[in-house]
Design a protein around this motif. Structure first.
Motif, PDB file in Angstrom:
ATOM      1  N   HIS A 129       0.817  -1.174  -0.005  1.00 35.51           N
ATOM      2  CA  HIS A 129       0.014  -0.015   0.002  1.00 35.51           C
ATOM      3  C   HIS A 129       0.794   1.232  -0.038  1.00 35.51           C
ATOM      4  N   HIS A 130       0.323   2.327  -0.498  1.00 30.40           N
ATOM      5  CA  HIS A 130       1.184   3.392  -0.711  1.00 30.40           C
ATOM      6  C   HIS A 130       1.320   4.080   0.756  1.00 30.40           C
ATOM      7  N   THR A 131       0.646   3.825   1.557  1.00 33.31           N
ATOM      8  CA  THR A 131       0.570   4.606   2.841  1.00 33.31           C
ATOM      9  C   THR A 131       2.048   4.097   3.592  1.00 33.31           C
ATOM     10  N   TRP A 132       2.294   2.668   3.178  1.00 33.33           N
ATOM     11  CA  TRP A 132       3.407   2.131   3.794  1.00 33.33           C
ATOM     12  C   TRP A 132       4.764   2.760   3.354  1.00 33.33           C
ATOM     13  N   LEU A 133       4.763   3.164   1.989  1.00 34.60           N
ATOM     14  CA  LEU A 133       5.964   3.645   1.414  1.00 34.60           C
ATOM     15  C   LEU A 133       6.236   5.132   1.848  1.00 34.60           C
ATOM     16  N   LEU A 134       4.972   5.786   2.367  1.00 30.07           N
ATOM     17  CA  LEU A 134       4.932   7.159   2.583  1.00 30.07           C
ATOM     18  C   LEU A 134       5.150   7.133   4.139  1.00 30.07           C
ATOM     19  N   LYS A 135       5.347   6.306   4.727  1.00 32.56           N
ATOM     20  CA  LYS A 135       5.429   6.123   6.373  1.00 32.56           C
ATOM     21  C   LYS A 135       6.830   6.735   6.545  1.00 32.56           C
ATOM     22  N   LYS A 136       6.801   7.690   7.662  1.00 26.98           N
ATOM     23  CA  LYS A 136       8.030   8.462   8.098  1.00 26.98           C
ATOM     24  C   LYS A 136       8.141   8.544   9.620  1.00 26.98           C
TER      25      LYS A 136
END
Length: 316
Positions: free
Chosen positions: A181-188
């Protein structure tokens, strides 16, 4: 006729071979994507208080003084930069594997501790924050989102596949799917500087509503309690075998005692007698609403106060 059967048999073998090869290639590619996405996210340099994850910051061969376990009441000692405050007050290096958000019960907490030790990390003391709802909850053992914040590690997955648990298939599927999921890659990394919200008084209606939510109604599920306490005892044995001192602690709440408080305390006392543990009942230790942001979670001032007054003497 024989020729037709031979051709059919040959085509079937060819089809099966292609299927195996394609499946293997898909499996390898999927694994590579999972590893790559996890490597990318982990490279953002998370630590214990900038994420709810237990793996994003976890290294190997590290030594700690104190480890916190439990649900949100344990994790709160790290959230909102409380982690740094607690370390300073105790003058100890801490690690927190507690999990809030209704995502983790005693069984997966046991697994997290086992994995922490598998990674050749060590710790002197464990503070197991035994919130009574955690022992009675029927939803925490089957929560499927337990590992959604965790990076993909083959060793983690392999060990969990061999681990006895409830709703394992759904939990693993959620663990894997979230990495695409894109939210995983955007996690910071991110955190509040402190949790400053506070209450002005105790709202008894909100307390009743909250307890009903935590226990899924008015009833106490004693069968679940028995299952949970057996797993906590397994956790105690794991700690003792690793030469770790384990302390059982009932956390404070503005309303004092949760439902199931006495059962929880009785269990703790039985563990104290059986394993010579240190136990402490802090349920009514903090009764000032200004130290809470809801009826059972300490705000940053509350964490600092509780750590100074109660945790520091226990640790020292």
């Amino acid at each position: 006729m024989k020729l037709n059967l031979f051709i059919l048999h040959f085509n079937m073998k060819k089809f099966l071979l292609k299927t195996v090869v394609i499946s293997f290639v898909i499996l390898v590619l999927t694994t590579l994507v999972l590893l790559a996405s996890s490597f990318f996210v982990k490279s953002k340099e998370f630590n214990n208080y900038t994420s709810e994850s237990n793996l994003l910051f976890l290294q190997e061969n590290y030594s700690y003084d104190v480890l916190f376990m439990g649900i949100s009441h344990a994790r709160n000692f790290s959230r909102h930069r409380n982690h740094l405050r607690v370390e300073k007050i105790l003058d100890k290096r801490i690690i927190n594997i507690g999990q809030g958000g209704g995502a983790c019960g005693v069984n997966e907490q046991f697994f997290y501790l086992d994995y922490f030790l598998y990674k050749k990390n060590c710790v002197e003391k464990i503070i197991y924050v035994l919130s009574p709802p955690m022992l009675f909850s029927q939803t925490l053992p089957i929560a499927s989102n337990t590992f959604d914040n965790e990076i993909f590690e083959l060793s983690f997955l392999w060990r969990y596949l061999k681990f006895e648990s409830e709703n394992k298939k759904a939990r693993i599927m959620s663990y894997l799917q979230t990495k695409f999921h894109h939210t995983w890659l955007l996690k910071k990394p991110g955190t509040l500087e402190s949790k400053d919200n506070f209450l002005s008084s105790l709202d008894r209606k909100a307390v009743k509503k909250g307890q009903n939510l935590a226990y899924a109604g008015d009833d106490l599920y004693l069968n679940q309690f028995k299952k949970s306490t057996k797993i906590v005892e397994q956790t105690i044995k794991l700690a003792i075998n690793a030469n770790i001192e384990i302390i059982l602690l009932i956390p404070p709440a503005l309303f004092g005692k949760w439902r199931g408080h006495q059962e929880t305390l009785n269990f703790m006392e039985s563990m104290e007698q059986k394993y010579n543990l240190k136990i402490i009942d802090c349920s009514e230790s903090v009764l000032d609403p200004i130290l809470y942001y809801d009826s059972h979670h300490l705000n940053t001032k509350g964490v600092v106060y509780f750590t100074n007054k109660y945790l520091k003497p226990i640790i020292k």
